[in-house]
Design a protein around this motif. Structure first.
Motif, PDB file in Angstrom:
ATOM      1  N   MET A 152      -2.998   1.746  -2.406  1.00 22.90           N
ATOM      2  CA  MET A 152      -2.112   1.259  -3.443  1.00 22.90           C
ATOM      3  C   MET A 152      -2.720   1.562  -4.806  1.00 22.90           C
ATOM      4  SD  MET A 152      -0.880  -2.433  -1.813  1.00 22.90           S
ATOM      5  CE  MET A 152       0.196  -2.861  -3.154  1.00 22.90           C
ATOM      6  N   LYS A 153      -1.872   1.557  -5.815  1.00 28.43           N
ATOM      7  CA  LYS A 153      -2.302   1.722  -7.192  1.00 28.43           C
ATOM      8  C   LYS A 153      -2.181   0.377  -7.908  1.00 28.43           C
ATOM      9  CE  LYS A 153       0.897   4.518  -7.765  1.00 28.43           C
ATOM     10  NZ  LYS A 153       1.996   5.375  -8.043  1.00 28.43           N
ATOM     11  N   HIS A 154      -2.844   0.252  -9.027  1.00 26.36           N
ATOM     12  CA  HIS A 154      -2.802  -0.981  -9.815  1.00 26.36           C
ATOM     13  C   HIS A 154      -1.358  -1.410 -10.084  1.00 26.36           C
ATOM     14  CE1 HIS A 154      -3.273  -3.464 -13.498  1.00 26.36           C
ATOM     15  NE2 HIS A 154      -4.333  -3.917 -12.849  1.00 26.36           N
ATOM     16  N   SER A 155      -0.508  -0.454 -10.396  1.00 27.65           N
ATOM     17  CA  SER A 155       0.891  -0.759 -10.729  1.00 27.65           C
ATOM     18  C   SER A 155       1.709  -1.226  -9.532  1.00 27.65           C
ATOM     19  CB  SER A 155       1.557   0.467 -11.365  1.00 27.65           C
ATOM     20  OG  SER A 155       1.521   1.565 -10.470  1.00 27.65           O
ATOM     21  N   ASP A 156       1.193  -1.061  -8.312  1.00 29.85           N
ATOM     22  CA  ASP A 156       1.898  -1.492  -7.100  1.00 29.85           C
ATOM     23  C   ASP A 156       1.772  -2.997  -6.851  1.00 29.85           C
ATOM     24  OD1 ASP A 156       2.657   1.129  -6.516  1.00 29.85           O
ATOM     25  OD2 ASP A 156       0.839   1.484  -5.332  1.00 29.85           O
ATOM     26  N   PHE A 157       0.806  -3.645  -7.477  1.00 25.87           N
ATOM     27  CA  PHE A 157       0.575  -5.069  -7.262  1.00 25.87           C
ATOM     28  C   PHE A 157       1.443  -5.891  -8.206  1.00 25.87           C
ATOM     29  CE2 PHE A 157      -3.314  -2.976  -5.898  1.00 25.87           C
ATOM     30  CZ  PHE A 157      -3.576  -3.596  -4.682  1.00 25.87           C
ATOM     31  N   GLY A 163      -7.671   1.525  -2.346  1.00 25.28           N
ATOM     32  CA  GLY A 163      -7.369   2.516  -1.316  1.00 25.28           C
ATOM     33  C   GLY A 163      -7.271   1.903   0.073  1.00 25.28           C
ATOM     34  N   GLY A 164      -7.828   0.713   0.242  1.00 23.18           N
ATOM     35  CA  GLY A 164      -7.769  -0.001   1.516  1.00 23.18           C
ATOM     36  C   GLY A 164      -6.727  -1.096   1.526  1.00 23.18           C
ATOM     37  N   CYS A 165      -5.751  -0.996   0.613  1.00 24.46           N
ATOM     38  CA  CYS A 165      -4.656  -1.959   0.537  1.00 24.46           C
ATOM     39  C   CYS A 165      -3.337  -1.230   0.767  1.00 24.46           C
ATOM     40  CB  CYS A 165      -4.620  -2.618  -0.840  1.00 24.46           C
ATOM     41  SG  CYS A 165      -6.113  -3.531  -1.292  1.00 24.46           S
ATOM     42  N   TRP A 166      -2.438  -1.866   1.513  1.00 20.95           N
ATOM     43  CA  TRP A 166      -1.129  -1.299   1.802  1.00 20.95           C
ATOM     44  C   TRP A 166      -0.056  -2.335   1.521  1.00 20.95           C
ATOM     45  CZ3 TRP A 166      -5.457  -0.767   4.812  1.00 20.95           C
ATOM     46  CH2 TRP A 166      -5.943   0.531   4.991  1.00 20.95           C
ATOM     47  N   ASP A 190       2.570  -3.130   3.241  1.00 18.37           N
ATOM     48  CA  ASP A 190       2.950  -3.891   4.438  1.00 18.37           C
ATOM     49  C   ASP A 190       2.267  -3.301   5.677  1.00 18.37           C
ATOM     50  OD1 ASP A 190       4.636  -1.732   5.512  1.00 18.37           O
ATOM     51  OD2 ASP A 190       6.113  -2.349   4.021  1.00 18.37           O
ATOM     52  N   GLN A 191       2.407  -3.995   6.775  1.00 18.31           N
ATOM     53  CA  GLN A 191       1.730  -3.621   8.021  1.00 18.31           C
ATOM     54  C   GLN A 191       2.189  -2.258   8.548  1.00 18.31           C
ATOM     55  OE1 GLN A 191      -0.703  -5.715   9.265  1.00 18.31           O
ATOM     56  NE2 GLN A 191      -1.233  -4.086  10.663  1.00 18.31           N
ATOM     57  N   ALA A 192       3.476  -1.952   8.436  1.00 19.18           N
ATOM     58  CA  ALA A 192       4.002  -0.687   8.941  1.00 19.18           C
ATOM     59  C   ALA A 192       3.380   0.502   8.200  1.00 19.18           C
ATOM     60  CB  ALA A 192       5.522  -0.660   8.819  1.00 19.18           C
ATOM     61  N   VAL A 193       3.258   0.387   6.894  1.00 21.94           N
ATOM     62  CA  VAL A 193       2.649   1.467   6.101  1.00 21.94           C
ATOM     63  C   VAL A 193       1.169   1.594   6.463  1.00 21.94           C
ATOM     64  CG1 VAL A 193       2.102   2.247   3.762  1.00 21.94           C
ATOM     65  CG2 VAL A 193       4.315   1.183   4.233  1.00 21.94           C
ATOM     66  N   ARG A 194       0.506   0.470   6.629  1.00 19.27           N
ATOM     67  CA  ARG A 194      -0.911   0.495   7.023  1.00 19.27           C
ATOM     68  C   ARG A 194      -1.102   1.185   8.363  1.00 19.27           C
ATOM     69  NH1 ARG A 194      -3.716  -3.167  10.513  1.00 19.27           N
ATOM     70  NH2 ARG A 194      -5.792  -2.360  10.591  1.00 19.27           N
ATOM     71  N   ASP A 195      -0.272   0.825   9.349  1.00 24.61           N
ATOM     72  CA  ASP A 195      -0.398   1.411  10.687  1.00 24.61           C
ATOM     73  C   ASP A 195      -0.125   2.912  10.669  1.00 24.61           C
ATOM     74  OD1 ASP A 195      -1.006  -1.110  11.618  1.00 24.61           O
ATOM     75  OD2 ASP A 195       0.985  -1.474  12.456  1.00 24.61           O
ATOM     76  N   ALA A 196       0.840   3.347   9.852  1.00 22.94           N
ATOM     77  CA  ALA A 196       1.137   4.767   9.751  1.00 22.94           C
ATOM     78  C   ALA A 196       0.009   5.532   9.071  1.00 22.94           C
ATOM     79  CB  ALA A 196       2.439   4.969   8.979  1.00 22.94           C
ATOM     80  N   ASP A 197      -0.696   4.872   8.171  1.00 22.06           N
ATOM     81  CA  ASP A 197      -1.777   5.512   7.416  1.00 22.06           C
ATOM     82  C   ASP A 197      -3.069   5.605   8.223  1.00 22.06           C
ATOM     83  OD1 ASP A 197      -2.668   6.775   5.079  1.00 22.06           O
ATOM     84  OD2 ASP A 197      -3.487   4.919   4.279  1.00 22.06           O
TER      85      ASP A 197
END
Length: 74
Positions: free
Chosen positions: A1-6, A61-64, A66-73
């Motif tokens: 994630m980027k700063h602007s995503d939070f 870089g270790g933040c997503w 949601d869970q689906a995006v994390r699992d795909a990554d």
């Protein structure tokens, strides 16, 4: 994630669980871990009954989002 995503109040996931953003600084994001199954009243604040954790640009870089995006990554 980027700063602007939070966003304050939004949740994101890491490999250690689900977190809720409680504050955003210039180069940091502060969050509480909400996936530990504590009493829901602990997550109302501030102040919070659980510890707030600081995430900086080295952690994003270790933040997503949601869970689906994390699992795909992974």
């Amino acid at each position: 994630m980027k700063h602007s995503d939070f966003a304050i109040g939004s949740e994101f996931v890491t490999t250690s669980g689900t977190w809720r953003c409680t504050d955003i600084g210039t180069r940091t994001v502060i969050a509480i871990k909400v996936s530990d199954g504590e009493d829901a009243s602990w997550f109302r604040g501030p102040p919070y009954a659980v510890e707030e954790m600081v995430f900086d640009e080295n952690d994003w870089g270790g933040c997503w989002p949601d869970q689906a995006v994390r699992d795909a990554d992974l």
